[in-house]
Design a protein around this motif. Structure first.
Motif, PDB file in Angstrom:
ATOM      1  N   ASP A   1       0.798  -1.213   0.000  1.00  0.00           N
ATOM      2  CA  ASP A   1       0.000   0.000   0.000  1.00  0.00           C
ATOM      3  C   ASP A   1       0.836   1.272   0.000  1.00  0.00           C
ATOM      4  N   ARG A   2       2.156   1.132  -0.097  1.00  0.00           N
ATOM      5  CA  ARG A   2       3.040   2.299  -0.094  1.00  0.00           C
ATOM      6  C   ARG A   2       3.551   2.526  -1.518  1.00  0.00           C
ATOM      7  N   SER A   3       3.014   3.517  -2.186  1.00  0.00           N
ATOM      8  CA  SER A   3       3.382   3.807  -3.578  1.00  0.00           C
ATOM      9  C   SER A   3       4.536   4.795  -3.600  1.00  0.00           C
ATOM     10  N   LEU A   4       5.706   4.267  -3.249  1.00  0.00           N
ATOM     11  CA  LEU A   4       6.912   5.089  -3.134  1.00  0.00           C
ATOM     12  C   LEU A   4       7.982   4.556  -4.076  1.00  0.00           C
ATOM     13  N   ALA A   5       8.836   5.449  -4.532  1.00  0.00           N
ATOM     14  CA  ALA A   5       9.914   5.054  -5.442  1.00  0.00           C
ATOM     15  C   ALA A   5      11.167   5.851  -5.116  1.00  0.00           C
ATOM     16  N   ILE A   6      12.305   5.241  -5.421  1.00  0.00           N
ATOM     17  CA  ILE A   6      13.594   5.934  -5.437  1.00  0.00           C
ATOM     18  C   ILE A   6      14.089   5.885  -6.864  1.00  0.00           C
ATOM     19  N   VAL A   7      14.563   7.023  -7.377  1.00  0.00           N
ATOM     20  CA  VAL A   7      15.019   7.081  -8.760  1.00  0.00           C
ATOM     21  C   VAL A   7      16.505   7.421  -8.772  1.00  0.00           C
ATOM     22  N   ASP A   8      17.133   7.125  -9.900  1.00  0.00           N
ATOM     23  CA  ASP A   8      18.541   7.497 -10.014  1.00  0.00           C
ATOM     24  C   ASP A   8      18.648   8.931 -10.523  1.00  0.00           C
ATOM     25  N   GLU A   9      19.883   9.437 -10.519  1.00  0.00           N
ATOM     26  CA  GLU A   9      20.111  10.838 -10.871  1.00  0.00           C
ATOM     27  C   GLU A   9      19.737  11.141 -12.316  1.00  0.00           C
ATOM     28  N   VAL A  10      19.826  10.146 -13.203  1.00  0.00           N
ATOM     29  CA  VAL A  10      19.499  10.381 -14.616  1.00  0.00           C
ATOM     30  C   VAL A  10      18.002  10.617 -14.778  1.00  0.00           C
ATOM     31  N   LEU A  11      17.179   9.757 -14.166  1.00  0.00           N
ATOM     32  CA  LEU A  11      15.732   9.929 -14.260  1.00  0.00           C
ATOM     33  C   LEU A  11      15.300  11.221 -13.576  1.00  0.00           C
ATOM     34  N   ALA A  12      15.909  11.517 -12.402  1.00  0.00           N
ATOM     35  CA  ALA A  12      15.541  12.741 -11.694  1.00  0.00           C
ATOM     36  C   ALA A  12      15.825  13.978 -12.543  1.00  0.00           C
ATOM     37  N   ALA A  13      16.972  13.962 -13.243  1.00  0.00           N
ATOM     38  CA  ALA A  13      17.323  15.119 -14.079  1.00  0.00           C
ATOM     39  C   ALA A  13      16.392  15.238 -15.273  1.00  0.00           C
ATOM     40  N   LYS A  14      15.926  14.116 -15.832  1.00  0.00           N
ATOM     41  CA  LYS A  14      14.992  14.169 -16.960  1.00  0.00           C
ATOM     42  C   LYS A  14      13.614  14.624 -16.518  1.00  0.00           C
ATOM     43  N   ALA A  15      13.170  14.117 -15.358  1.00  0.00           N
ATOM     44  CA  ALA A  15      11.810  14.423 -14.911  1.00  0.00           C
ATOM     45  C   ALA A  15      11.695  15.831 -14.343  1.00  0.00           C
ATOM     46  N   TYR A  16      12.670  16.221 -13.538  1.00  0.00           N
ATOM     47  CA  TYR A  16      12.600  17.518 -12.857  1.00  0.00           C
ATOM     48  C   TYR A  16      13.961  18.198 -12.934  1.00  0.00           C
TER      49      TYR A  16
ATOM     50  N   ILE B   1       8.309  10.086  -5.324  1.00  0.00           N
ATOM     51  CA  ILE B   1       9.769   9.929  -5.226  1.00  0.00           C
ATOM     52  C   ILE B   1      10.207  10.346  -3.823  1.00  0.00           C
ATOM     53  N   VAL B   2      10.858   9.422  -3.109  1.00  0.00           N
ATOM     54  CA  VAL B   2      11.335   9.739  -1.753  1.00  0.00           C
ATOM     55  C   VAL B   2      12.848   9.893  -1.699  1.00  0.00           C
ATOM     56  N   GLY B   3      13.548   9.504  -2.768  1.00  0.00           N
ATOM     57  CA  GLY B   3      14.999   9.625  -2.758  1.00  0.00           C
ATOM     58  C   GLY B   3      15.580   9.576  -4.152  1.00  0.00           C
ATOM     59  N   VAL B   4      16.782  10.116  -4.291  1.00  0.00           N
ATOM     60  CA  VAL B   4      17.542  10.087  -5.546  1.00  0.00           C
ATOM     61  C   VAL B   4      18.919   9.508  -5.238  1.00  0.00           C
ATOM     62  N   VAL B   5      19.335   8.506  -6.019  1.00  0.00           N
ATOM     63  CA  VAL B   5      20.616   7.840  -5.787  1.00  0.00           C
ATOM     64  C   VAL B   5      21.492   7.955  -7.030  1.00  0.00           C
ATOM     65  N   ARG B   6      22.754   7.582  -6.860  1.00  0.00           N
ATOM     66  CA  ARG B   6      23.704   7.586  -7.965  1.00  0.00           C
ATOM     67  C   ARG B   6      23.266   6.583  -9.036  1.00  0.00           C
ATOM     68  N   HIS B   7      23.481   6.942 -10.304  1.00  0.00           N
ATOM     69  CA  HIS B   7      23.183   6.029 -11.414  1.00  0.00           C
ATOM     70  C   HIS B   7      24.112   4.814 -11.338  1.00  0.00           C
TER      71      HIS B   7
END
Length: 844
Positions: A595-610, A634-640
């Motif tokens: 029931d927790r709709s959370l994600a962590i994305v890498d720096e590449v996706l974060a830069a493309k999205a926002y 998105i709760v976090g951004v990590v290294r690609h």
């Protein structure tokens, strides 16, 4: 009379060989040097040709392999290639392309946990195929029967409204399986009477029934990127139903057999026409640029390795040419020393053809002995090649000295004899009789071939320099690979797969989650363990698959969706892998729930999205567990992380908790320790046995092994090209040494005169070194032009982090080669400078 003439004519070649053998026996140093030089060139070229023959030239081990194709799906607008087929998309292709293809068959492979007779678990590779799979490939079933169409009849769907409470589920048809010959021999002792009709005990569902045994040696050849196991122990007939609603649920790789006379272009056109249903069923397919692409099986199989093998083959051909040039120089010097003898024989009536025959007989004897020794060196070299070759090199096990390889060696030896024997034979067979007999010095014959010897050495230097440039570029690539940040720290990590966690239908998601927490706690409690977590998949391992992601505009315009690789992880994964957290936070135990709709994305996706802002707290659309995309925070951004290759960055990545998809997906474990991770292998196995002895630990290895495997292709090319370049440089150095030694001998009188009229030893030393410097410069300049063209054409795709025209490499190799030339020339030049002018003039 005529009979005697014929006998004399037939016996002449034998007399030439006998005479040549006696002549060579009187010059053991020359003979051994020439044979070893030829053996090095032929041995290296034979060893690499054995790889070329097995991988590139030999026909695929299937019936009419030229008619076999791989069918792939691409999402052109998302830059996704080689995407698997869904059930419905495969059936559309199979049923809609019958005019150009005899059939299309689906296949997937996976590890399956089976129970042995003694109750212990065993993981075996398992293939799941459409019933016509073996007929499409032309494989034979030698015991029992092949799959029938009835083996692929779909299971009965559940009744409308579902199964009533306390009512038994509808009966399931048992699946049919065919054993590989090797598994049949190993597990059942090769007894057909006992095995047909038996069942194989698996953890999931009803036990499948054995209906046949496959022919020995059958292998499924496929490119590494498709992640297909080549030798499954068991093959199961798939019951594929037409699932219109689940066209995005993909799993199948597809092979096909074209009808005789059908071209790949005709089959491609018909295959493309079968995509209409998919494009109409879901606009996502149209917006993604969904197409079917047919690739000839052999071409597709070799696409990732053929260039590297051709580069290696070109390198050894260069090495063989250098060896021939070296021997040609030796033969030229030797024939020059014999020029007075040849002139006398010519003056006495010896024919030019007779002299040429004798020289060519020597060349053939040298080449023959060099070929025999070279085949022996190749046999030893192949053993080393197999030890260092990349594991994903197709048909690695078939590399050997076979009749085709021996024929290549013989042809190479014959060509080598022609290359190093013809020019010396032509020159030696037509001496200027009067000039040679008139010359007083004992080195008079040496001067006549000076230009030819110099030209041969220039060619040798140019070829060697090209190899040095190639090895320098590969070395720079290997260094670049060492310094690439993979996005995690492989040191101190032990990795393994854990099978049997919650595979019984009786376990609920909550029970699986509790079991995973227990396993994680047991690993963390082991002495020396700093942290432990699990994922699916591991970096640099197989199984990376893309999903689509997007932002608000993608809801109304599906073309705005993009592709990202998806991973499911347990809390603590990023801490265990030492993947840096760049923004926000990592997952906690509270996040590990459906029931927790959370994600962590890498720096590449974060830069493309926002771009230019923090992505933490914002949302993206993801299609991971539902037919349609859903919003996740998105709760976090990590290294690609370099997931599939160190050489290529790969797609952007998105991470979910294991609980997001119901627990149990994360089966690839990583355990971090401050000590040697291999020392944890025993404690890890013991910990699992205490929890549940039915679970199985497989592929237990340090993470560094996966990193080394990712570097294996570059390391393989580097080692081989590097060895060839070193041998070539040594041969070129020997050639320069031999040329200058000969020049010193032929110019002894000149040196004596120069010194008699005032030249000092330093002048003579510089004169000799200058001669070699001129030859080396001409050769290096020619080699520079050749290297610029060849490396750009052949090596560009093999290089990592370095350009084909890398200035540092070229400058370093030019300096290295001039250093080699200087060392090779030092002793002859010093010898010339140390000559006593009186003795030199008296000697001449």
């Amino acid at each position: 009379m005529h009979r005697q003439e014929r006998l004399c004519y037939c016996g002449a070649p034998m007399r030439d060989f006998v005479y040549a053998a006696r002549t060579l026996r009187r010059s053991p140093v020359f003979t051994v040097t020439a044979i070893v030089t030829i053996a090095l060139g032929i041995g290296a070229s034979t060893a690499i040709f054995s790889v070329t023959n097995a991988v590139l030239l030999r026909a695929l081990p299937y019936k009419d392999p030229d008619r076999l194709v791989f069918a792939c799906t691409d999402m052109k607008k998302r830059n996704v290639r080689d995407f698997p087929f869904s059930d419905a998309n495969f059936i559309d292709l199979r049923d809609g392309a019958k005019s150009t293809a005899e059939g299309y068959a689906a296949v997937l492979t996976r590890p399956v946990l089976v129970t042995r007779e003694d109750g212990t678990p065993e993981q075996i590779p398992w293939g799941i195929v459409s019933p016509d799979f073996f007929r499409v490939l032309g494989a034979r079933v030698i015991r029992g029967r092949d799959f029938q169409d009835s083996d692929g009849v779909p299971q009965a769907p559940p009744p409308p409204g579902g199964v009533a409470a306390n009512a038994p589920p509808p009966p399931r048809i048992p699946n049919s399986v065919i054993l590989s010959y090797e598994y049949w021999q190993r597990q059942y002792g090769g007894s057909s009477e006992d095995v047909i009709g038996k069942v194989i005990k698996t953890r999931n569902g009803p036990s499948p029934v054995i209906v046949g045994v496959l022919e020995p040696g059958f292998t499924l050849l496929a490119p590494p990127n498709l992640a297909l196991e080549g030798n499954p122990s068991v093959w199961q007939a798939a019951r594929i139903a037409y699932d219109e609603a689940n066209r995005k649920g993909v799993a199948w790789q597809v092979v096909g057999r074209l009808k005789p006379g059908v071209t790949i272009q005709q089959a491609q056109a018909e295959a493309e026409a079968t995509t209409d249903k998919a494009l109409k069923a879901d606009p996502i397919f149209k917006s993604a640029g969904y197409v079917i692409r047919l690739e000839p099986m052999k071409q597709y199989l070799l696409a990732q390795v053929s260039l590297a093998i051709l580069v290696l083959m070109g390198s050894v051909i260069f090495l063989l040419l250098i060896a021939c040039a070296n021997v040609a120089n030796l033969v030229l010097v030797r024939s020059s020393l014999k020029e007075r003898e040849l002139a006398v024989r010519t003056a006495l009536g010896g024919s030019r053809w007779r002299l040429m025959r004798e020289m060519l007989a020597e060349a053939l004897l040298l080449a023959g002995c060099g070929t025999v020794v070279g085949i022996g060196l190749a046999w030893l070299g192949i053993r080393e090649l197999l030890a260092i070759a990349p594991a994903d090199l197709p048909r690695l096990e078939s590399i050997a000295i076979d009749p085709q390889v021996v024929a290549f060696s013989a042809l190479a030896g014959l060509m080598a004899a022609g290359l190093f024997g013809m020019l010396p034979a032509l020159r030696a067979s037509r001496p200027d009789v009067m000039q040679v007999l008139r010359s007083a010095g004992r080195t008079g014959g040496l001067g006549a071939g000076g230009f030819l010897r110099g030209a041969v050495v220039v060619a040798e230097v140019a070829l060697s320099f090209v190899l040095l440039i190639g090895s320098g570029l590969m070395f720079r690539s290997f260094l670049a690979l060492q310094h690439i940040d993979p996005g995690f720290d492989p040191k101190g990590l032990l990795t393994f797969n854990l099978f049997g966690v919650g595979q019984g239908p009786q376990q609920t998601p909550e029970q699986r989650a509790a079991l995973l927490r227990q396993i994680q706690e047991q690993f963390r409690a082991l002495p020396g363990v700093e942290s432990a977590s699990a994922t699916n998949p591991l970096p640099l391992a197989d199984g990376w698959n893309p999903i689509r992601w997007g932002l608000e505009p993608a809801l109304t315009d599906p073309s705005k969706f993009q592709a990202a690789d998806v991973l499911f992880v347990l809390p603590g994964y990023f801490e265990t892998m030492h993947t840096p957290l760049l923004d926000g936070r990592t997952f906690t135990e509270a996040d590990n729930a459906p029931d927790r709709s959370l994600a962590i994305v890498d720096e590449v996706l974060a830069a493309k999205a926002y771009p230019h802002q923090s992505a933490v707290g914002k949302r993206i659309l993801i299609r991971a567990r539902t037919p349609e995309p859903e919003w996740v925070e998105i709760v976090g951004v990590v290294r690609h992380v370099r997931g599939t290759s160190l050489a290529e960055p790969g797609r952007e990545q998105v991470y979910f908790t294991d609980g997001f998809v119901g627990h149990g997906a994360a089966a690839a474990w990583a355990v971090r320790t401050g000590a040697d991770p291999a020392g944890l292998a025993g404690p890890v196995r013991d910990a699992i046995k205490k929890i549940d002895p039915r679970m199985l630990v497989t592929e237990l290895q340090p993470m560094s092994v996966l990193v080394e495997k990712a570097q294996s292709g570059t390391r393989f090319s580097l080692l081989l090209i590097g060895v060839f370049a070193v041998v070539a440089a040594l041969l070129a150095g020997v050639g320069l040494y031999g040329v200058l030694s000969t020049v010193v001998r032929e110019r002894t009188a000149e040196i004596g005169v120069r010194m008699a009229i005032g030249a000092v030893p330093g002048d003579i030393f510089r004169l000799m070194m200058g001669y070699i410097a001129r030859l080396t410069t001409i050769g290096v300049v020619l080699g520079l032009f050749a290297a610029l063209v060849l490396t750009r054409l052949m090596m560009a795709t093999m290089l990592v982090g370095v350009k084909p025209a890398d200035p540092l490499t070229y400058v370093a190799m030019v300096g290295s080669f001039f250093a080699i030339a200087g060392m090779a020339s030092w002793i002859p030049a010093r010898h010339a400078a140390a000559l006593d002018p009186t003795e030199a003039l008296r000697e001449e």
